[in-house]
Design an enzyme around this catalytic site. Structure first.
Site, PDB file in Angstrom:
ATOM      1  N   HIS A  29      -4.034  -5.587  -0.875  1.00 61.15           N
ATOM      2  CA  HIS A  29      -3.584  -4.195  -0.768  1.00 61.15           C
ATOM      3  C   HIS A  29      -2.105  -4.081  -0.355  1.00 61.15           C
ATOM      4  CE1 HIS A  29      -7.440  -2.128  -1.475  1.00 61.15           C
ATOM      5  NE2 HIS A  29      -7.981  -3.210  -0.927  1.00 61.15           N
ATOM      6  N   HIS A  46     -14.290  -8.084  -9.638  1.00 61.43           N
ATOM      7  CA  HIS A  46     -13.982  -7.144  -8.553  1.00 61.43           C
ATOM      8  C   HIS A  46     -14.994  -6.002  -8.659  1.00 61.43           C
ATOM      9  CE1 HIS A  46     -11.170  -5.440  -5.558  1.00 61.43           C
ATOM     10  NE2 HIS A  46     -11.607  -4.289  -6.020  1.00 61.43           N
ATOM     11  N   ASP A  97      -8.213  -8.518  -2.197  1.00 61.08           N
ATOM     12  CA  ASP A  97      -8.019  -7.282  -1.419  1.00 61.08           C
ATOM     13  C   ASP A  97      -6.859  -7.375  -0.435  1.00 61.08           C
ATOM     14  OD1 ASP A  97     -10.395  -5.550  -2.324  1.00 61.08           O
ATOM     15  OD2 ASP A  97     -11.340  -7.472  -1.852  1.00 61.08           O
ATOM     16  N   HIS A 151     -13.474  -6.783  -3.682  1.00 63.39           N
ATOM     17  CA  HIS A 151     -13.837  -5.365  -3.568  1.00 63.39           C
ATOM     18  C   HIS A 151     -14.465  -5.045  -2.211  1.00 63.39           C
ATOM     19  CE1 HIS A 151     -14.336  -1.337  -4.951  1.00 63.39           C
ATOM     20  NE2 HIS A 151     -15.643  -1.392  -5.150  1.00 63.39           N
ATOM     21  N   ASP A 169      -7.396  -5.968  -6.364  1.00 66.11           N
ATOM     22  CA  ASP A 169      -6.730  -5.156  -5.350  1.00 66.11           C
ATOM     23  C   ASP A 169      -5.601  -5.951  -4.702  1.00 66.11           C
ATOM     24  OD1 ASP A 169      -8.257  -3.004  -5.998  1.00 66.11           O
ATOM     25  OD2 ASP A 169      -9.367  -2.898  -4.121  1.00 66.11           O
ATOM     26  N   ASN A 212      -9.887  -2.067  -8.610  1.00 71.70           N
ATOM     27  CA  ASN A 212      -9.867  -0.614  -8.828  1.00 71.70           C
ATOM     28  C   ASN A 212      -8.601   0.043  -8.307  1.00 71.70           C
ATOM     29  OD1 ASN A 212     -11.145  -1.369  -6.288  1.00 71.70           O
ATOM     30  ND2 ASN A 212     -11.426   0.817  -5.924  1.00 71.70           N
ATOM     31  N   HIS A 213      -7.929  -0.576  -7.327  1.00 71.69           N
ATOM     32  CA  HIS A 213      -6.672  -0.014  -6.830  1.00 71.69           C
ATOM     33  C   HIS A 213      -5.484  -0.407  -7.704  1.00 71.69           C
ATOM     34  CE1 HIS A 213      -7.473   1.732  -2.722  1.00 71.69           C
ATOM     35  NE2 HIS A 213      -8.660   1.240  -3.059  1.00 71.69           N
ATOM     36  N   HIS A 243     -14.625  -5.700   1.684  1.00 71.92           N
ATOM     37  CA  HIS A 243     -13.624  -6.228   2.609  1.00 71.92           C
ATOM     38  C   HIS A 243     -14.198  -7.120   3.704  1.00 71.92           C
ATOM     39  CE1 HIS A 243     -10.302  -3.059   1.586  1.00 71.92           C
ATOM     40  NE2 HIS A 243     -10.772  -3.701   0.525  1.00 71.92           N
TER      41      HIS A 243
END
Length: 413
Positions: free
Chosen positions: A10, A158, A8, A187, A49, A84-85, A189
């Site tokens: 991002h 994830h 994650d 997934h 992510d 998923n991102h 955080h």
């Protein structure tokens, strides 16, 4: 042998529409890579992510490339799955990870779900939405069977799990195979380190504060990654914290003590290198909130990157709390309306569609519907490497909350 586990990150997330926040995420990632190299690990696992979107900005791609090349120079390979991102729900779509295969990134996919690192068996899957739970469980059973033939094994996923994720989870805790030595999850955080089966189940948490709801966990566990020592009979986990570039200050101030409350914030800010983000709750407001806003802006506007005030009028707090406790969210409302139909798959499809349509993802919504009916009423090939394990962002790409105020910066909608 030991490895680093992160998730994650991002990269490319422009929180509140501010480029400064996007750069903060890059800065944290650079720090994480440097600390991983300092730990002298044998390999790295990234549990999804990696990027904020499936179409990352050039800066996000370059930041990851820089980190990957640093790891490569230190002789440390990275194994990664798509979260998923990281992917869009469209036939033929592939995650941006594949760009970096020639630089040594080992992408765990539906076609290549397993690797061997020495004598360690590494298995994993990209993100599956709840509407594709049947396919996910089937593939997990296949990986579990393969893990039985190895002394040391790692499962990389994830997914949200009901035990740790109260809404929109894709798996119940008992649906995860129990024969792996380490479960490298992404997934969620927040930091989770729990016993499961014969091993440990770990969410390392996000590298930066992606949403203000993460602040409570951040105050306790910080942000960072974990290092896992795999030499003994049980994995030994060390939490490695990484300082985030700027602070979030949460402050409750009574209206009649506004002046002293602002003064105390000014004292706190003096010690920061970068302008912080302020999340203020002004209670018992007895006058026009616009006047209170003007005071906050005048006193703190030049000292903070972003100020997010919430105003509670005098005598209003109890009523608000009472209303909130009785209000059903959209997901609970969908679930309650469809409860009588006795088909949980239809309910999860409806919730997935709600998330997609609320973000104007029309094409992705149509694709999800087609794939749902293919999966339930037709024989389909589940083994396309980057087939659209349909992905919906269950978390919004940007926070949009009432009372958001930015001083000196434009917030893109």
């Amino acid at each position: 042998m030991k490895f680093a586990h992160l998730a994650d990150t991002h990269l490319g997330y422009r929180q509140y529409g501010l480029f400064e926040r996007e750069k903060d995420f890059y800065e944290v990632f650079d720090k994480v890579i440097d600390k991983i190299i300092e730990e002298k690990v044998d390999f790295v696992i990234h549990s999804g992510d990696l990027f904020e979107t499936a179409r990352p900005s050039p800066m996000a791609l370059l930041t990851f490339q820089k980190g990957l090349l640093k790891l490569r120079g230190a002789g440390i390979p990275m194994y990664a799955i798509a979260g998923n991102h990281d992917v869009v729900m469209r036939k033929g779509s592939i995650p941006p990870h594949v760009i970096f295969k020639k630089l040594g990134l080992k992408v765990i996919s539906t076609i290549n779900p397993t690797y061997m690192h020495g004598d360690i068996f590494i298995a994993g899957l990209p993100y599956y939405p709840a509407s594709h739970g049947k396919a996910l469980k089937s593939k997990l059973a296949e990986l579990s069977e393969k893990a039985n033939h190895h002394d040391k094994s790692i499962l990389v996923l994830h997914q949200g799990i009901d035990k740790y994720f109260s809404l929109n989870y894709e798996l119940e805790i008992g649906e995860i195979p129990d024969n792996f030595d380490y479960y490298a999850l992404g997934h969620i955080h927040k930091y989770v380190n729990d016993a499961y089966g014969k091993g440990r189940l770990v969410y390392p948490g996000s590298g930066e504060i992606w949403k203000t709801s993460e602040l409570a966990d951040y105050r306790i566990n910080g942000k960072g990654f974990v290092v896992v020592d795999f030499d003994g009979s049980k994995p030994v986990i060390k939490r490695v914290k990484v300082d985030i570039p700027r602070e979030f200050i949460e402050k409750n101030i009574n209206y009649n003590e506004l002046e002293s409350g602002i003064a105390s914030i000014k004292e706190i800010i003096k010690g920061f290198d970068k302008k912080p983000i302020l999340k203020l709750t002004i209670k018992d407001v007895e006058s026009d909130t616009s006047r209170v806003y003007e005071i906050i802006k005048e006193q703190l506007g030049d000292l903070a990157l972003m100020i997010r005030p919430t105003f509670i009028m005098a005598g209003e707090e109890y009523e608000l709390l009472e209303v909130e406790s009785k209000k059903l969210g959209p997901e609970q409302l969908i679930e309650s309306k469809l409860q009588g139909y006795g088909n949980s798959d239809v309910t999860t499809l409806a919730i997935d569609l709600y998330h997609l349509l609320s973000k104007d993802k029309i094409d992705e919504s149509g694709e999800l519907i087609h794939q749902y009916f293919d999966a339930h009423y037709n024989d389909v090939d589940e083994d396309s490497e980057f087939k659209t394990e349909p992905v919906e962002n269950d978390q919004p790409s940007q926070e949009k909350e009432d009372g958001q105020v930015t001083f000196g910066k434009e917030v893109s909608e």
